[in-house]
Design a protein around this motif. Structure first.
Motif, PDB file in Angstrom:
ATOM      1  N   UNK A 170       0.807  -1.225   0.000  1.00 43.59           N
ATOM      2  CA  UNK A 170       0.000   0.000   0.000  1.00 43.59           C
ATOM      3  C   UNK A 170       0.839   1.273   0.000  1.00 43.59           C
ATOM      4  N   UNK A 171       2.149   1.153   0.258  1.00 41.79           N
ATOM      5  CA  UNK A 171       3.030   2.325   0.283  1.00 41.79           C
ATOM      6  C   UNK A 171       3.990   2.387  -0.902  1.00 41.79           C
ATOM      7  N   UNK A 172       4.051   1.317  -1.689  1.00 40.55           N
ATOM      8  CA  UNK A 172       5.131   1.190  -2.665  1.00 40.55           C
ATOM      9  C   UNK A 172       5.105   2.276  -3.742  1.00 40.55           C
ATOM     10  N   UNK A 173       3.940   2.726  -4.134  1.00 47.03           N
ATOM     11  CA  UNK A 173       3.888   3.767  -5.174  1.00 47.03           C
ATOM     12  C   UNK A 173       4.627   5.025  -4.718  1.00 47.03           C
ATOM     13  N   UNK A 174       4.427   5.433  -3.469  1.00 48.65           N
ATOM     14  CA  UNK A 174       5.112   6.614  -2.953  1.00 48.65           C
ATOM     15  C   UNK A 174       6.604   6.352  -2.775  1.00 48.65           C
TER      16      UNK A 174
END
Length: 193
Positions: A71-75
């Motif tokens: 859930x954090x990988x895009x950022x």
């Protein structure tokens, strides 16, 4: 005595890996999977993002794997390469062949993983027990770190745990049954229920 992580049965392994693979298919950005050979076994690492500068390597908390960062990988990967390894001996797609005995072994495993990825230095970050693991790399191989970040490090990262906590772990670990482990996990992660 340190042990080698394993599934309780072939059926449990098949069930877990089926769910793991379904979750991995939901990874929100392009990525590649690399299996890195270390002296502790094969480590599964997911590589996401691109960019210049030292990459980021993220270590999960207790019994987590590289997929917890989904859930954090895009950022995280918007401007850099980010590696999200499964932890040797924990649930995931690593295949452990030798025990990890102490903090020095943890640090050696992380550095051997970096070597297998062809990375000299990384921004290393860990969550909870992963923060302790990252700290061990800082203790033994600080020259391999561009930076060190600890998300929610447990109390034992910086101080001795209370005897009552150790007794809870001992009670669950002496005769581990699925029910005892569920109770311990529920106690450790009350909001995850």
């Amino acid at each position: 005595m340190p042990k080698i992580g394993r599934f309780t049965s072939d059926e449990a392994k098949a069930d877990y890996l089926r769910i793991y693979d379904a979750w991995a298919e939901r990874w929100p950005i392009p990525s590649t999977v690399v299996d890195v050979e270390t002296s502790f076994g094969t480590t599964r690492v997911r590589k996401s993002g691109s960019g210049t500068g030292a990459p980021v390597l993220l270590l999960p908390g207790t019994s987590g794997n590289g997929l917890v960062w989904q859930r954090f990988i895009e950022d995280f990967a918007s401007e850099r390469v980010v590696y999200t390894p499964d932890v040797i001996g924990w649930p995931g797609r690593c295949v452990q062949t030798a025990p990890v005995r102490d903090g020095a072994d943890v640090a050696k495993w992380v550095v051997e993983t970096l070597d297998g990825l062809g990375e000299d230095r990384v921004h290393l970050a860990g969550n909870s027990l992963g923060a302790w693991m990252a700290g061990m790399v800082g203790v033994y191989y600080s020259d391999r770190l561009a930076s060190l970040t600890m998300f929610e490090p447990g109390g034992a990262t910086f101080a001795k745990p209370k005897w009552s906590l150790l007794l809870k772990f001992l009670a669950a670990g002496l005769r581990p049954t699925p029910e005892r482990m569920r109770k311990l996990n529920a106690w450790l992660t009350p909001r995850a229920q």
